[in-house]
Design a protein around this motif. Structure first.
Motif, PDB file in Angstrom:
ATOM      1  N   UNK A  66       0.802  -1.239   0.000  1.00  0.00           N
ATOM      2  CA  UNK A  66       0.000   0.000   0.000  1.00  0.00           C
ATOM      3  C   UNK A  66       0.824   1.272   0.000  1.00  0.00           C
ATOM      4  N   UNK A  67       2.121   1.174   0.310  1.00  0.00           N
ATOM      5  CA  UNK A  67       2.909   2.414   0.373  1.00  0.00           C
ATOM      6  C   UNK A  67       3.003   3.091  -0.991  1.00  0.00           C
ATOM      7  N   UNK A  68       2.828   4.397  -0.980  1.00  0.00           N
ATOM      8  CA  UNK A  68       3.033   5.185  -2.209  1.00  0.00           C
ATOM      9  C   UNK A  68       4.421   5.824  -2.102  1.00  0.00           C
ATOM     10  N   UNK A  69       5.365   5.374  -2.906  1.00  0.00           N
ATOM     11  CA  UNK A  69       6.746   5.854  -2.757  1.00  0.00           C
ATOM     12  C   UNK A  69       6.927   7.327  -3.082  1.00  0.00           C
ATOM     13  N   UNK A  87      18.668   2.793  -3.836  1.00  0.00           N
ATOM     14  CA  UNK A  87      17.488   2.406  -3.053  1.00  0.00           C
ATOM     15  C   UNK A  87      17.335   0.880  -2.999  1.00  0.00           C
ATOM     16  N   UNK A  88      17.513   0.272  -4.170  1.00  0.00           N
ATOM     17  CA  UNK A  88      17.407  -1.196  -4.275  1.00  0.00           C
ATOM     18  C   UNK A  88      16.139  -1.748  -3.593  1.00  0.00           C
ATOM     19  N   UNK A  89      15.008  -1.363  -4.123  1.00  0.00           N
ATOM     20  CA  UNK A  89      13.716  -1.744  -3.511  1.00  0.00           C
ATOM     21  C   UNK A  89      12.988  -2.824  -4.307  1.00  0.00           C
ATOM     22  N   UNK A  90      13.630  -3.348  -5.333  1.00  0.00           N
ATOM     23  CA  UNK A  90      12.920  -4.160  -6.336  1.00  0.00           C
ATOM     24  C   UNK A  90      11.992  -5.242  -5.752  1.00  0.00           C
ATOM     25  N   UNK A  91      12.475  -5.894  -4.670  1.00  0.00           N
ATOM     26  CA  UNK A  91      11.693  -7.015  -4.141  1.00  0.00           C
ATOM     27  C   UNK A  91      10.426  -6.588  -3.393  1.00  0.00           C
ATOM     28  N   UNK A  92      10.251  -5.265  -3.081  1.00  0.00           N
ATOM     29  CA  UNK A  92       9.058  -4.830  -2.351  1.00  0.00           C
ATOM     30  C   UNK A  92       7.912  -4.483  -3.293  1.00  0.00           C
ATOM     31  N   UNK A  93       8.228  -4.469  -4.550  1.00  0.00           N
ATOM     32  CA  UNK A  93       7.246  -3.949  -5.497  1.00  0.00           C
ATOM     33  C   UNK A  93       7.421  -4.776  -6.755  1.00  0.00           C
ATOM     34  N   UNK A  94       6.460  -5.622  -7.030  1.00  0.00           N
ATOM     35  CA  UNK A  94       6.714  -6.668  -8.014  1.00  0.00           C
ATOM     36  C   UNK A  94       6.466  -6.270  -9.456  1.00  0.00           C
ATOM     37  N   UNK A 136      -9.484   3.551  -4.129  1.00  0.00           N
ATOM     38  CA  UNK A 136      -9.027   2.337  -3.447  1.00  0.00           C
ATOM     39  C   UNK A 136      -7.509   2.337  -3.267  1.00  0.00           C
ATOM     40  N   UNK A 137      -6.796   2.909  -4.216  1.00  0.00           N
ATOM     41  CA  UNK A 137      -5.337   3.021  -4.057  1.00  0.00           C
ATOM     42  C   UNK A 137      -5.030   3.928  -2.854  1.00  0.00           C
ATOM     43  N   UNK A 138      -5.760   5.032  -2.756  1.00  0.00           N
ATOM     44  CA  UNK A 138      -5.554   5.964  -1.637  1.00  0.00           C
ATOM     45  C   UNK A 138      -5.897   5.282  -0.316  1.00  0.00           C
ATOM     46  N   UNK A 139      -7.009   4.554  -0.297  1.00  0.00           N
ATOM     47  CA  UNK A 139      -7.420   3.876   0.935  1.00  0.00           C
ATOM     48  C   UNK A 139      -6.344   2.884   1.387  1.00  0.00           C
ATOM     49  N   UNK A 140      -5.783   2.134   0.411  1.00  0.00           N
ATOM     50  CA  UNK A 140      -4.704   1.192   0.775  1.00  0.00           C
ATOM     51  C   UNK A 140      -3.525   1.938   1.385  1.00  0.00           C
TER      52      UNK A 140
END
Ligand code: 9YW
Length: 425
Positions: A66-69, A87-94, A136-140
């Motif tokens: 749900x995080x909006x980066x 940042x190397x965030x690849x695995x948190x966001x598929x 729904x994106x905002x709610x998440x």
């Protein structure tokens, strides 16, 4: 339509990279979270479809939790540091695109209501499905905030990095940031000072600490629970909480229009919790709201614009209303353009250094909105007029020197153009 309104629209067109807008060319070559939310409102004053698109492109970067980066790296660029490899965030966001690992103020919900209301007045029933999806994106993302950034249930959400606040080098963070190590494994290759004078930007030691924090969280593999325990910087931020509370109220408004009863109940609970949290942060002696350093347990008393941002969410009582009015007038006294991001009588005030004094059009936009909501329309009109004049005099720059009115930082800035369009609307 005036020439300046035309010019503001032209800046948004110039910074358009295909459905999303960069804050400014070169200095900030990707999509930034709260910039885009403000920009979508600017677009809504003349192009509803483009306004929706701005938010739709932003949620392409939303994480599975749900995080909006804070940054979405749609296309590569070497004019900004730190880029995706740091940042190397690849695995948190598929899915693609890659993103940063932290967030920014959730103006998104405020923007969605703003553009949906304009769409409705234009009779655009066709935006319903788009609104529902964005809602729904905002709610998440609001659920993420409450779960991950207020796990100890204070009714206040915390930032784990000054970049999350959007007010990177504010004096409000000085004490908390001083505890963070300046040691980094990553080589710091600052790009910002190639585009803008170093005298206006955060200091090198600030950047070392910013990158040290990124490394700590990267080592937690961006797992929010691990980050919460490992965080050497943790501040329950009143500006962030106020924006979240206001955006929550705006989502409730949308949910009522869409007849989403369960969501109305869920959001109303969140709203109540946040308002209670915020009310407890008012300080009579300071005439504003203060953040809480969760590591030292102390109030952050530094006088910054965050003192006044809760007005966008809260109804002040008569005593508070008069106190806020006097305090804002005191800060603006002798300034060509207010409201300075740090009080001019503070020893931390620097009229040209980023969040340590300069005036930001989007902050004034929030303050104007909060003053109007709190029946301080006269003061709101003065600040609105000053902001419009500053832009008309100095152009659509990133921020303004409050003493001279000089335009500073990056040029042709998207959110300054958006602020102009909305304040003039
Ligand atoms: C950074 C883009 C961003 C804003 C922030 C502002 C600055 C620097 O620029 O951040 O490297 O992210 O502080 O509020 O979103 O305009």
């Amino acid at each position: 339509m005036s020439d300046i309104t035309d010019a503001a629209r032209a800046i948004l067109a110039f910074n358009d990279r295909g459905g999303y807008t960069v804050p400014t060319d070169a200095l900030y070559p990707f999509q930034w979270n709260w910039d885009s939310a403000f920009v979508s409102m600017g677009f809504a004053t003349f192009n509803i479809d483009r306004a929706y698109q701005e938010l739709e492109r932003l949620i392409e970067g939303q994480w599975d939790d749900g995080m909006l980066p804070h940054i979405v790296f749609h296309v590569p660029s070497d004019t900004y540091f730190p880029g995706p490899d740091v940042w190397n965030t690849h695995h948190r966001h598929h899915k693609k695109p890659t993103t940063s690992g932290i967030t920014q103020p959730p103006v998104f919900g405020m923007a969605l209501r703003y553009i949906y209301e304009i769409a409705l007045t234009e009779g655009r029933e066709d935006v319903l499905a788009r609104t529902r999806l964005l809602f729904h994106a905002a709610l998440r993302s609001h659920r993420w905030w409450m779960k991950v950034r207020d796990p100890e249930k204070r009714g206040l959400v915390a930032i784990l990095h000054p970049w999350e606040s959007g007010s990177d080098n504010s004096p409000a963070w000085d004490e908390a940031l001083a505890r963070v190590s300046t040691i980094t494994k990553t080589e710091i290759c600052r790009q910002d000072t190639k585009h803008v004078s170093a005298a206006m930007r955060p200091h090198h030691a600030d950047y070392q600490r910013f990158i040290h924090l990124v490394e700590v969280y990267r080592e937690c593999k961006w797992d929010p629970v691990k980050q919460w325990s490992a965080a050497p910087f943790k501040v329950a931020d009143v500006q962030m909480t106020a924006i979240l509370a206001r955006a929550t109220a705006d989502l409730i408004w949308i949910a009522s229009h869409l007849n989403l009863l369960d969501e109305i109940n869920e959001l109303s609970t969140i709203h109540r919790i946040l308002l209670d949290g915020l009310r407890g942060r008012w300080r009579n002696n300071l005439r504003g709201f203060v953040s809480l350093d969760l590591i030292s347990g102390k109030d952050i008393q530094k006088p910054t614009q965050a003192y006044f941002i809760p007005l966008i969410a809260i109804e002040l009582d008569t005593y508070q209303r008069e106190a806020v009015q006097d305090e804002i007038e005191r800060w603006c006294n002798g300034m060509i353009v207010g409201v300075p991001s740090t009080a001019p009588f503070s020893s931390d005030f620097e009229s040209k250094r980023y969040w340590r004094g300069p005036v930001w059009a989007v902050i004034n936009w929030l303050i104007v909105d909060g003053l109007c909501k709190n029946h301080l329309a006269e003061l709101a009109a003065i600040i609105e007029g000053n902001t419009i004049n500053a832009i008309e005099r100095a152009g659509f720059c990133e921020y303004f020197d409050p003493i001279t009115g000089e335009g500073l930082g990056g040029n042709s800035f998207s959110w300054t153009a958006a602020a102009y369009l909305v304040l003039r609307h």
